[in-house]
Design a protein around this motif. Sequence first.
Motif, PDB file in Angstrom:
ATOM      1  N   TRP A  82      45.979  61.561  26.883  1.00 51.99           N
ATOM      2  CA  TRP A  82      46.573  61.294  28.185  1.00 51.99           C
ATOM      3  C   TRP A  82      48.019  60.834  28.071  1.00 51.99           C
ATOM      4  CZ3 TRP A  82      42.258  58.311  31.332  1.00 51.99           C
ATOM      5  CH2 TRP A  82      41.106  59.110  31.365  1.00 51.99           C
ATOM      6  N   GLN A  83      48.516  60.690  26.868  1.00 51.58           N
ATOM      7  CA  GLN A  83      49.907  60.310  26.629  1.00 51.58           C
ATOM      8  C   GLN A  83      50.350  60.935  25.316  1.00 51.58           C
ATOM      9  OE1 GLN A  83      50.924  56.194  27.351  1.00 51.58           O
ATOM     10  NE2 GLN A  83      52.567  56.192  25.842  1.00 51.58           N
ATOM     11  N   SER A  84      51.592  61.357  25.263  1.00 52.46           N
ATOM     12  CA  SER A  84      52.108  62.005  24.060  1.00 52.46           C
ATOM     13  C   SER A  84      52.161  61.021  22.903  1.00 52.46           C
ATOM     14  CB  SER A  84      53.513  62.564  24.336  1.00 52.46           C
ATOM     15  OG  SER A  84      54.103  63.015  23.134  1.00 52.46           O
ATOM     16  N   ALA A  85      51.809  61.494  21.719  1.00 55.25           N
ATOM     17  CA  ALA A  85      51.825  60.644  20.536  1.00 55.25           C
ATOM     18  C   ALA A  85      53.238  60.209  20.178  1.00 55.25           C
ATOM     19  CB  ALA A  85      51.195  61.378  19.354  1.00 55.25           C
ATOM     20  N   SER A  86      54.234  60.994  20.594  1.00 49.57           N
ATOM     21  CA  SER A  86      55.628  60.634  20.296  1.00 49.57           C
ATOM     22  C   SER A  86      56.186  59.609  21.273  1.00 49.57           C
ATOM     23  CB  SER A  86      56.497  61.892  20.317  1.00 49.57           C
ATOM     24  OG  SER A  86      56.443  62.507  21.601  1.00 49.57           O
ATOM     25  N   ASP A  87      55.469  59.382  22.367  1.00 47.18           N
ATOM     26  CA  ASP A  87      55.918  58.420  23.386  1.00 47.18           C
ATOM     27  C   ASP A  87      55.351  57.039  23.048  1.00 47.18           C
ATOM     28  OD1 ASP A  87      56.817  57.104  25.585  1.00 47.18           O
ATOM     29  OD2 ASP A  87      55.542  58.166  27.031  1.00 47.18           O
ATOM     30  N   THR A  88      56.211  56.155  22.547  1.00 47.72           N
ATOM     31  CA  THR A  88      55.744  54.838  22.099  1.00 47.72           C
ATOM     32  C   THR A  88      55.756  53.789  23.206  1.00 47.72           C
ATOM     33  OG1 THR A  88      57.988  54.213  21.393  1.00 47.72           O
ATOM     34  CG2 THR A  88      56.570  55.296  19.762  1.00 47.72           C
ATOM     35  N   GLU A  89      56.385  54.084  24.336  1.00 44.51           N
ATOM     36  CA  GLU A  89      56.487  53.103  25.417  1.00 44.51           C
ATOM     37  C   GLU A  89      55.206  53.084  26.243  1.00 44.51           C
ATOM     38  OE1 GLU A  89      58.776  50.926  26.420  1.00 44.51           O
ATOM     39  OE2 GLU A  89      60.147  51.336  24.764  1.00 44.51           O
ATOM     40  N   PRO A  90      54.687  51.897  26.588  1.00 45.75           N
ATOM     41  CA  PRO A  90      53.524  51.842  27.492  1.00 45.75           C
ATOM     42  C   PRO A  90      53.914  52.301  28.886  1.00 45.75           C
ATOM     43  CG  PRO A  90      54.387  49.633  27.075  1.00 45.75           C
ATOM     44  CD  PRO A  90      55.131  50.554  26.157  1.00 45.75           C
ATOM     45  N   GLN A  91      52.962  52.902  29.574  1.00 42.53           N
ATOM     46  CA  GLN A  91      53.225  53.371  30.929  1.00 42.53           C
ATOM     47  C   GLN A  91      53.389  52.191  31.887  1.00 42.53           C
ATOM     48  OE1 GLN A  91      50.389  56.395  32.150  1.00 42.53           O
ATOM     49  NE2 GLN A  91      50.289  57.247  30.070  1.00 42.53           N
ATOM     50  N   THR A  92      54.050  52.452  33.012  1.00 40.68           N
ATOM     51  CA  THR A  92      54.379  51.369  33.950  1.00 40.68           C
ATOM     52  C   THR A  92      53.124  50.664  34.458  1.00 40.68           C
ATOM     53  OG1 THR A  92      56.355  52.581  34.642  1.00 40.68           O
ATOM     54  CG2 THR A  92      55.595  50.792  36.068  1.00 40.68           C
ATOM     55  N   TRP A  93      52.098  51.434  34.803  1.00 37.90           N
ATOM     56  CA  TRP A  93      50.886  50.810  35.340  1.00 37.90           C
ATOM     57  C   TRP A  93      50.207  49.949  34.283  1.00 37.90           C
ATOM     58  CZ3 TRP A  93      46.012  51.352  33.371  1.00 37.90           C
ATOM     59  CH2 TRP A  93      45.780  52.416  32.495  1.00 37.90           C
ATOM     60  N   VAL A  94      50.340  50.327  33.009  1.00 36.63           N
ATOM     61  CA  VAL A  94      49.766  49.529  31.924  1.00 36.63           C
ATOM     62  C   VAL A  94      50.464  48.178  31.846  1.00 36.63           C
ATOM     63  CG1 VAL A  94      49.410  49.407  29.434  1.00 36.63           C
ATOM     64  CG2 VAL A  94      49.066  51.574  30.637  1.00 36.63           C
ATOM     65  N   ILE A  95      51.797  48.191  31.968  1.00 34.33           N
ATOM     66  CA  ILE A  95      52.558  46.941  31.918  1.00 34.33           C
ATOM     67  C   ILE A  95      52.158  46.026  33.065  1.00 34.33           C
ATOM     68  CG2 ILE A  95      54.876  45.931  32.028  1.00 34.33           C
ATOM     69  CD1 ILE A  95      55.951  48.479  30.767  1.00 34.33           C
ATOM     70  N   PHE A  96      52.061  46.586  34.271  1.00 28.54           N
ATOM     71  CA  PHE A  96      51.693  45.767  35.432  1.00 28.54           C
ATOM     72  C   PHE A  96      50.278  45.200  35.279  1.00 28.54           C
ATOM     73  CE2 PHE A  96      55.273  47.657  37.674  1.00 28.54           C
ATOM     74  CZ  PHE A  96      55.662  46.624  38.517  1.00 28.54           C
ATOM     75  N   ALA A  97      49.335  46.036  34.846  1.00 30.17           N
ATOM     76  CA  ALA A  97      47.943  45.577  34.726  1.00 30.17           C
ATOM     77  C   ALA A  97      47.809  44.474  33.691  1.00 30.17           C
ATOM     78  CB  ALA A  97      47.047  46.762  34.365  1.00 30.17           C
ATOM     79  N   CYS A  98      48.451  44.651  32.541  1.00 29.18           N
ATOM     80  CA  CYS A  98      48.342  43.645  31.474  1.00 29.18           C
ATOM     81  C   CYS A  98      49.052  42.354  31.855  1.00 29.18           C
ATOM     82  CB  CYS A  98      48.921  44.193  30.174  1.00 29.18           C
ATOM     83  SG  CYS A  98      47.964  45.555  29.469  1.00 29.18           S
ATOM     84  N   ALA A  99      50.201  42.482  32.513  1.00 34.22           N
ATOM     85  CA  ALA A  99      50.942  41.291  32.932  1.00 34.22           C
ATOM     86  C   ALA A  99      50.140  40.473  33.936  1.00 34.22           C
ATOM     87  CB  ALA A  99      52.294  41.700  33.524  1.00 34.22           C
ATOM     88  N   ALA A 100      49.550  41.150  34.917  1.00 31.67           N
ATOM     89  CA  ALA A 100      48.779  40.441  35.943  1.00 31.67           C
ATOM     90  C   ALA A 100      47.524  39.808  35.350  1.00 31.67           C
ATOM     91  CB  ALA A 100      48.398  41.408  37.060  1.00 31.67           C
ATOM     92  N   THR A 101      46.870  40.499  34.422  1.00 27.35           N
ATOM     93  CA  THR A 101      45.625  39.979  33.854  1.00 27.35           C
ATOM     94  C   THR A 101      45.860  38.755  32.991  1.00 27.35           C
ATOM     95  OG1 THR A 101      44.744  42.233  33.843  1.00 27.35           O
ATOM     96  CG2 THR A 101      43.566  40.594  32.555  1.00 27.35           C
TER      97      THR A 101
END
Length: 440
Positions: free
Chosen positions: A215-234
């Motif tokens: 679901w994400q390219s192996a060359s893309d090392t940056e977390p997706q925006t929704w991942v950042i928001f979910a982890c930050a809120a949790t």
Amino acid sequence: METAVLLVVLVIALSLFFDFTNGFHDTANAMATPIATGALKPKVAVLIAACLNLVGAFLSTQVSQTISHGIINNEQAINSDLFLSLIFAGLIGAITWNMLTWLLGLPSSSSHALFGGLIGAVIVGYSWTAINYGVVLSKVILPAIISPITAGLIAFLATRLGYAITRRYDGKPDGRDGFRWGQIFSSSLVALAHGTNDAQKTMGVITLTLVIAGWQSASDTEPQTWVIFACAATIALGTYVGGWRIIRTLGKGLTEIKPAQGFAAETSTAATILSSSALGFALSTTQVASGSVIGSGLGRRGSKVRWRTAGRIGVGWLLTLPASAAVSGVAALIIVWLGPWGIAVDTVLAVAAVLLIYLRSRRNAVTAANAMSEVADSGLAVKVKKNPPPTRRQRAIMREEARRRAAVESRERAKRKAQTKAEAQANKNSGDRSDSEAKK
């Protein structure tokens, strides 16, 4: 296909639950010392920590990249359903260790619990070659050894310097008022630093999951925006819940903390974590905070470090990686043996373990109301307002008033003494007359 999607959703949900436990497990790193000295009220402290954890999670992604594209050789596991199952097993090991150490009040490392869990599961599922040991050594093991020593040394020197500077201005060694606001600032900085480091670890796990699932390219090392928001809120929510058991251990379990010590410890912790986050080191904020508290305790003259408690914490550090690896290894073995049914079995066992630990904790619950009962006296070390010393005229007036009160009290005592003597003489005369009348 539906099974793979369900597995990805399950891994993401478990990752966020680990993020939540990381938040309440590591609240003590930022807020134990200001609560112990009375600089902040408990609930206010954890609210500040939660908000700053939320902000800090958006400031850096270097640690996330270390986990998602560092410690595991992803090439061996691309598009592998087994690898997703192993991540699931690794999270079970990390969560179980977090809950157990929370129950015991031990400030162990959530970071190392996560690393140990992932490493143990991957080794069981694949082989030793699936781990990038160079990255583990340079970005995990060495920082774990060096960071608490460095933080402790900085806190020791900062405590010595703080007491040396303020000694001439304050006659009470424990009443350094200016450090109250310094503690609030430095502890807030630690909370911010905690967000920049610990929230990234869950982002890395979820990013790794998305890469493995395609679901994400192996060359893309940056977390997706929704991942950042979910982890930050949790992690912010977990922080707000508050790990009161561990706050009590760090607040008084290691040493009696005074304002100057708390300021030095928090400043040292924040500086160490922020610099490590910038370099991508997956640091344990727990180990850094504990090292800082011990260093500040050694830095204050007359302060004593409770080495038995420090030893318990040290044993917890040493056991974290192998213990979480062992639990996740067993979970991974169940998956290897039973296939998809193994995930169901692991889920049931993990839920049962978490519920048992939680129910056991209710027997002697530690909350905001009683967590600081053991350190209430330390709050006297902070004076919000300091009265200026009296002038020469005021001292003369005070001495005159004291002499006047002493003279009045002396006259009152003489008067009471004479009155008592007169009453005794009168009673004696009355008795003599009664005796002579009786003889007649």
